[in-house]
Design an enzyme around this catalytic site. Structure first.
Site, short mmCIF file in Angstrom:
data_model
loop_
_atom_site.label_atom_id
_atom_site.label_comp_id
_atom_site.label_asym_id
_atom_site.label_seq_id
_atom_site.Cartn_x
_atom_site.Cartn_y
_atom_site.Cartn_z
N ARG A 126 29.12 -56.78 -68.07
CA ARG A 126 28.49 -55.70 -68.08
C ARG A 126 28.38 -54.82 -69.49
O ARG A 126 27.51 -54.21 -70.00
CB ARG A 126 29.31 -54.34 -67.15
CG ARG A 126 29.23 -54.96 -65.73
CD ARG A 126 30.04 -53.71 -64.99
NE ARG A 126 29.56 -52.55 -65.47
CZ ARG A 126 30.08 -51.46 -65.45
NH1 ARG A 126 31.51 -51.42 -65.11
NH2 ARG A 126 29.68 -50.31 -65.99
N ARG B 32 35.36 -39.65 -61.14
CA ARG B 32 34.02 -39.52 -61.88
C ARG B 32 33.03 -38.65 -61.18
O ARG B 32 32.04 -39.22 -60.78
CB ARG B 32 33.70 -40.78 -62.45
CG ARG B 32 34.74 -41.59 -63.30
CD ARG B 32 33.91 -42.76 -63.59
NE ARG B 32 33.18 -42.63 -64.99
CZ ARG B 32 32.75 -43.58 -65.68
NH1 ARG B 32 32.98 -44.85 -65.34
NH2 ARG B 32 31.87 -43.44 -66.60
N LYS C 184 25.29 -50.73 -75.68
CA LYS C 184 25.13 -50.38 -74.24
C LYS C 184 24.88 -48.83 -73.90
O LYS C 184 24.18 -48.59 -73.20
CB LYS C 184 26.25 -51.25 -73.24
CG LYS C 184 26.22 -50.64 -71.99
CD LYS C 184 27.53 -51.10 -71.24
CE LYS C 184 28.68 -50.48 -71.16
NZ LYS C 184 28.34 -49.21 -70.41
N ASN C 185 25.82 -48.23 -74.21
CA ASN C 185 25.75 -46.69 -73.87
C ASN C 185 24.59 -45.99 -74.44
O ASN C 185 24.38 -44.86 -74.09
CB ASN C 185 26.96 -46.01 -74.20
CG ASN C 185 28.13 -46.55 -73.06
OD1 ASN C 185 27.90 -47.34 -72.43
ND2 ASN C 185 29.48 -46.00 -73.44
N CYS D 9 35.30 -44.88 -58.86
CA CYS D 9 35.11 -46.16 -59.39
C CYS D 9 36.60 -46.60 -60.02
O CYS D 9 37.63 -45.84 -59.83
CB CYS D 9 34.15 -46.45 -60.59
SG CYS D 9 34.63 -45.33 -62.12
N ASP E 71 37.02 -45.41 -74.48
CA ASP E 71 36.49 -46.97 -74.19
C ASP E 71 37.29 -47.80 -74.95
O ASP E 71 36.70 -49.16 -74.92
CB ASP E 71 34.90 -46.92 -74.35
CG ASP E 71 34.25 -46.41 -73.14
OD1 ASP E 71 34.95 -45.96 -72.17
OD2 ASP E 71 32.84 -46.21 -73.72
C1 UD1 Z 1 30.25 -42.13 -70.66
C2 UD1 Z 1 30.14 -43.51 -70.93
C3 UD1 Z 1 31.59 -44.20 -70.73
C4 UD1 Z 1 32.51 -43.39 -71.53
C5 UD1 Z 1 32.55 -41.97 -71.27
C6 UD1 Z 1 33.61 -41.13 -71.92
C7 UD1 Z 1 27.90 -44.42 -70.63
C8 UD1 Z 1 26.87 -45.27 -70.06
N1 UD1 Z 1 29.18 -44.37 -70.25
O1 UD1 Z 1 30.23 -42.04 -69.28
O2 UD1 Z 1 31.59 -45.42 -71.65
O3 UD1 Z 1 33.91 -43.95 -71.19
O4 UD1 Z 1 31.07 -41.47 -71.37
O5 UD1 Z 1 32.93 -41.19 -73.32
O6 UD1 Z 1 27.46 -43.57 -71.73
N2 UD1 Z 1 32.98 -35.21 -65.50
C9 UD1 Z 1 32.84 -34.31 -64.52
N3 UD1 Z 1 31.83 -33.89 -63.94
C10 UD1 Z 1 30.51 -34.34 -64.23
C11 UD1 Z 1 30.66 -35.42 -65.31
C12 UD1 Z 1 31.65 -35.88 -65.77
O7 UD1 Z 1 34.16 -33.76 -64.34
O8 UD1 Z 1 29.63 -33.94 -63.71
C13 UD1 Z 1 34.33 -35.63 -66.17
C14 UD1 Z 1 34.45 -37.10 -66.02
O9 UD1 Z 1 35.13 -37.29 -64.85
C15 UD1 Z 1 35.47 -37.34 -67.20
C16 UD1 Z 1 34.76 -36.52 -68.21
O10 UD1 Z 1 33.97 -35.44 -67.54
O11 UD1 Z 1 36.92 -36.87 -67.10
C17 UD1 Z 1 33.77 -37.12 -69.24
O12 UD1 Z 1 32.88 -38.13 -68.54
P1 UD1 Z 1 31.64 -38.39 -69.09
O13 UD1 Z 1 31.38 -38.21 -70.62
O14 UD1 Z 1 30.57 -37.66 -68.14
O15 UD1 Z 1 31.49 -39.90 -68.87
P2 UD1 Z 1 30.18 -40.68 -68.48
O16 UD1 Z 1 28.96 -39.98 -69.11
O17 UD1 Z 1 30.07 -41.16 -67.02
#
Ligand code: UD1
Length: 422
Positions: free
Chosen positions: A401, A121, A22-23, A116, A309
């Protein structure tokens, strides 16, 4: 609304076909916006998040045909470069279309994702990186509106925190930017390599993916191509944790060498499972060989560490372990919504800040429980497999999902599980 009923206690035996990731599928689908010619992507899982991303692409005038795990996409110049709140609020990964739209069309309006179930996030890392590449943003009426004069410009970006989504957005933006984009402190997740391999097949020039420094040489245009999505390592890990919580012997099919080695590495400290891959690495046999030891400490980390995850499923699988263990969540704050539901099934779990202390109990019991997010839902399935009696899980749309044909896959391994609606 659909519910799932699971009967425990189970001894799992059988073969399971692991679906496409999925990711990995979600960013690859988003990146179709960068390419004018048709692309053909195979091994795409039929999940509600994937259907959702396809809806977004169609709202941006792409022609999409999705059948039998094959997704054919022909993107067209969108008549409106806006993705509404209605579409973004259901799936945070919708934000991945920001980079492609800005770099290809110089404008994008995307609703800001809200909080969420697994925390606040934020998206600040995505925005500041795209600003550094020359985009200008304003926030108005809950939307982030971005525009670019000319093309985005390649530059050096150091992420102040490792983010999978931000790394992906920057890679996609960089493929059509002017000059070289360098991402430092980039995420190393295999799904990022899958996206990069797909884009390289389409004529992009991305190097260093899979490491924490990624370099992208911008091109004027990308071309159509074919690609097969990697298997889902989180789905594979979830089934391994089903065996860990219960007992049995499963053969996971359609995996790959990288996933086999990753699962072996992350489950090794628990010393409960034996994981044996075949020579080509596309099959992994999982057996429960030992009982849990005491005083296990596991912390979630970015790849190649223990994935956040799988944290909820790990906690569920350890509820009947002997002695005390500690699971620490390092990636997301407040990703413990499953804990109170597991307690309702008799688990002895205590929260101390970002840690969950598990005091193993002899038995957990079936109950009616509520799924709150995707991985919390699969942790309740695992608990249901381990519990005496029947467990009924509400709000299983969360499960849909991220898990393709979960009930059928488990039924084929001897589990009594059914979906019903009231
Ligand atoms: C992706 C995965 C999700 C997984 C996560 C961490 C997909 C579709 N989803 O989510 O399943 O749990 O990686 O492995 O691939 N953060 C910030 N600012 C930002 C972006 C992120 O502070 O602009 C923080 C987040 O709050 C979190 C950390 O960085 O604490 C990691 O998040 P991130 O790796 O961005 O997760 P996703 O890409 O949303």
């Amino acid at each position: 609304m659909d519910k799932i009923e699971v009967e425990g206690v189970n001894d799992l035996k059988g073969n399971i076909q692991i679906s496409g990731s999925k990711n990995s599928s979600l960013p690859i689908l988003a990146s179709s916006l960068l390419i004018d010619e048709e692309i053909v992507i195979s091994n795409v899982p039929n999940l509600s998040d994937v259907i959702f991303m396809i809806k977004i692409l169609k709202s941006l005038d792409s022609e999409v045909n999705f059948k039998n795990s094959i997704c054919k996409i022909k993107s067209n110049q969108p008549h409106d470069l806006k993705v509404s709140y209605e579409l973004v609020r259901k799936m945070r990964a919708s934000f991945l279309i920001l980079g492609p739209l800005l770099t290809k069309y110089g404008y994008a309006e995307v609703s800001l994702p809200g909080g969420c179930a697994i925390g606040t996030r934020p998206v600040d890392l995505h925005i500041s990186a795209l600003e550094k590449m020359g985009a200008e943003f304003i926030v108005k009426d809950g939307y982030i509106k971005g525009k670019v004069k000319g093309r985005l410009k390649g530059c050096e970006i150091t992420l102040k925190k490792i983010s999978v989504g931000a790394t992906e957005n920057i890679i996609m933006a960089g493929t059509l930017a002017e000059g070289e984009t360098i991402i430092k402190n980039a995420a190393c997740e295999p799904e990022i390599s899958d996206l990069s391999n797909f884009l390289n097949n389409a004529g992009a020039e991305i190097r260093g993916h899979g490491t924490n420094i990624i370099k992208i040489n911008g091109k004027k245009k990308l071309r159509g191509c074919q690609f097969s999505v990697m298997p889902d390592r989180i789905e594979a890990g979830t089934f391994a944790l089903c065996v860990m919580g219960c007992s049995g012997n499963l053969i996971l099919e359609n995996v790959n060498d990288l996933i086999c080695n990753h699962l072996k590495k992350i489950f090794k400290p628990l010393n409960v499972l034996s994981l044996n891959k075949n020579d080509s690495g596309d099959k992994l046999e999982i057996k429960k060989t030992n009982q849990f030891q005491q005083n296990i400490i596991i912390s979630t980390k970015e790849f190649p560490g223990f994935p956040t995850d799988l944290q909820a499923q790990l906690i569920a699988s350890m509820t009947k372990s002997s002695g005390k263990s500690v699971i620490k969540e390092n990636i997301f704050e407040n990703r413990f919504m499953h804990v109170s539901e597991l307690r309702r099934m008799g688990a002895n779990l205590k929260q101390k800040g970002s840690k969950i202390i598990i005091n193993g109990v002899k038995e957990i019991y079936g109950a009616e429980v509520m799924a709150t997010d995707l991985r919390a839902s699969s942790s309740l399935i695992i608990a249901g497999l381990m519990a005496s009696g029947k467990t009924i899980i509400n709000r299983v749309y969360h499960l849909d999902r991220g898990y393709e044909n979960l009930e059928e896959k488990l039924r084929n391994c001897g589990v009594k599980i059914r979906r019903f609606s009231e």
